[in-house]
Design a protein around this motif. Sequence first.
Motif, PDB file in Angstrom:
ATOM      1  N   LYS A 115       0.853  -1.189   0.000  1.00 13.99           N
ATOM      2  CA  LYS A 115       0.000   0.000   0.000  1.00 13.99           C
ATOM      3  C   LYS A 115       0.886   1.236   0.000  1.00 13.99           C
ATOM      4  O   LYS A 115       1.906   1.286   0.684  1.00 13.99           O
ATOM      5  CB  LYS A 115      -0.909  -0.034   1.231  1.00 13.99           C
ATOM      6  N   VAL A 116       0.467   2.260  -0.760  1.00 12.50           N
ATOM      7  CA  VAL A 116       1.231   3.491  -0.887  1.00 12.50           C
ATOM      8  C   VAL A 116       0.277   4.667  -0.692  1.00 12.50           C
ATOM      9  O   VAL A 116      -0.877   4.622  -1.135  1.00 12.50           O
ATOM     10  CB  VAL A 116       1.896   3.592  -2.285  1.00 12.50           C
ATOM     11  N   TYR A 117       0.773   5.722  -0.038  1.00 11.11           N
ATOM     12  CA  TYR A 117       0.008   6.953   0.120  1.00 11.11           C
ATOM     13  C   TYR A 117       0.706   8.052  -0.683  1.00 11.11           C
ATOM     14  O   TYR A 117       1.895   8.298  -0.493  1.00 11.11           O
ATOM     15  CB  TYR A 117      -0.080   7.346   1.587  1.00 11.11           C
ATOM     16  N   VAL A 118      -0.038   8.695  -1.572  1.00 16.03           N
ATOM     17  CA  VAL A 118       0.520   9.742  -2.418  1.00 16.03           C
ATOM     18  C   VAL A 118      -0.304  11.010  -2.218  1.00 16.03           C
ATOM     19  O   VAL A 118      -1.522  11.007  -2.463  1.00 16.03           O
ATOM     20  CB  VAL A 118       0.514   9.337  -3.904  1.00 16.03           C
ATOM     21  N   ILE A 162      -3.189   3.891  -2.556  1.00 15.88           N
ATOM     22  CA  ILE A 162      -2.925   3.062  -3.732  1.00 15.88           C
ATOM     23  C   ILE A 162      -2.483   1.666  -3.300  1.00 15.88           C
ATOM     24  O   ILE A 162      -1.567   1.517  -2.484  1.00 15.88           O
ATOM     25  CB  ILE A 162      -1.837   3.709  -4.613  1.00 15.88           C
ATOM     26  N   LYS A 163      -3.147   0.664  -3.855  1.00 17.90           N
ATOM     27  CA  LYS A 163      -2.760  -0.724  -3.601  1.00 17.90           C
ATOM     28  C   LYS A 163      -1.817  -1.178  -4.711  1.00 17.90           C
ATOM     29  O   LYS A 163      -2.116  -1.014  -5.904  1.00 17.90           O
ATOM     30  CB  LYS A 163      -3.987  -1.625  -3.569  1.00 17.90           C
ATOM     31  N   ILE A 164      -0.684  -1.746  -4.340  1.00 18.82           N
ATOM     32  CA  ILE A 164       0.262  -2.282  -5.313  1.00 18.82           C
ATOM     33  C   ILE A 164      -0.036  -3.769  -5.490  1.00 18.82           C
ATOM     34  O   ILE A 164       0.152  -4.567  -4.571  1.00 18.82           O
ATOM     35  CB  ILE A 164       1.709  -2.075  -4.848  1.00 18.82           C
ATOM     36  N   VAL A 169      -1.231  -1.274 -10.300  1.00 15.45           N
ATOM     37  CA  VAL A 169      -1.713  -0.617  -9.083  1.00 15.45           C
ATOM     38  C   VAL A 169      -3.191  -0.262  -9.224  1.00 15.45           C
ATOM     39  O   VAL A 169      -3.715  -0.140 -10.336  1.00 15.45           O
ATOM     40  CB  VAL A 169      -0.897   0.654  -8.761  1.00 15.45           C
ATOM     41  N   VAL A 170      -3.828  -0.108  -8.076  1.00 12.46           N
ATOM     42  CA  VAL A 170      -5.236   0.280  -8.035  1.00 12.46           C
ATOM     43  C   VAL A 170      -5.393   1.395  -7.016  1.00 12.46           C
ATOM     44  O   VAL A 170      -4.907   1.281  -5.884  1.00 12.46           O
ATOM     45  CB  VAL A 170      -6.142  -0.907  -7.641  1.00 12.46           C
ATOM     46  N   VAL A 171      -6.047   2.494  -7.413  1.00 14.01           N
ATOM     47  CA  VAL A 171      -6.364   3.561  -6.464  1.00 14.01           C
ATOM     48  C   VAL A 171      -7.578   3.113  -5.653  1.00 14.01           C
ATOM     49  O   VAL A 171      -8.677   2.971  -6.185  1.00 14.01           O
ATOM     50  CB  VAL A 171      -6.650   4.895  -7.177  1.00 14.01           C
TER      51      VAL A 171
END
Length: 201
Positions: A1-4, A19-21, A33-35
């Motif tokens: 998981k990523v936060y942008v 965002i899920k990787i 990836v999926v937002v």
Amino acid sequence: KVYVSYMGSKTEPVGVAVIKICSINWTTGIADVVVMKNLQIDPAGALSSFPKVTQTNPAQPIATWNQSEFGQLHAPQFLPHSSFGYFNMWTDNRIFALNTATDTLAPAQTFGALSQQLHGVHFNPAGKLGLSAGYFYDKGVVSLFRPDRRNGELTYVADIWLGTPKNYAAYAHTVLWLDNRYAVVGTMQFGPTSLTGAGSS
């Protein structure tokens, strides 16, 4: 998981994308990836709030990049031993706690002029203290906060002068903890501006 975090403009809002990787192919440089969520904070066109500053000395030009017209989230930091991360709305005085377990933002925390133009809440390894850089002309302090790891709330403790009120470093950008007691601060200002107090340097 990523936060942008994404910055605002006349047509774009300010917020954080979760965002899920799904996969990364390091050979081809392609990621799937999926937002998952968009955590909008301010609508498009939300204006910034900066003190008015002008150049008074050739040693310190006044740039335009650091006085954005619209809102900007800056300096994401994670609180050790907790499920919270933090973003500063550098363009005003708000600090947002992000719950990484639920991917939700808590209501903004503000400390009046004390939290104006702060850049990140940098936590010591124990996660018991956080320092926030005064990221603007003539802000000669870093602010000390104590976090609550249960709910993400910050308690303001004190401002620490980078020198004295009459002779100080200013425009701090980065704070790096060396251990749980000592930290190093990097600053960017080289001379006085219209915000510099009479007799100060």
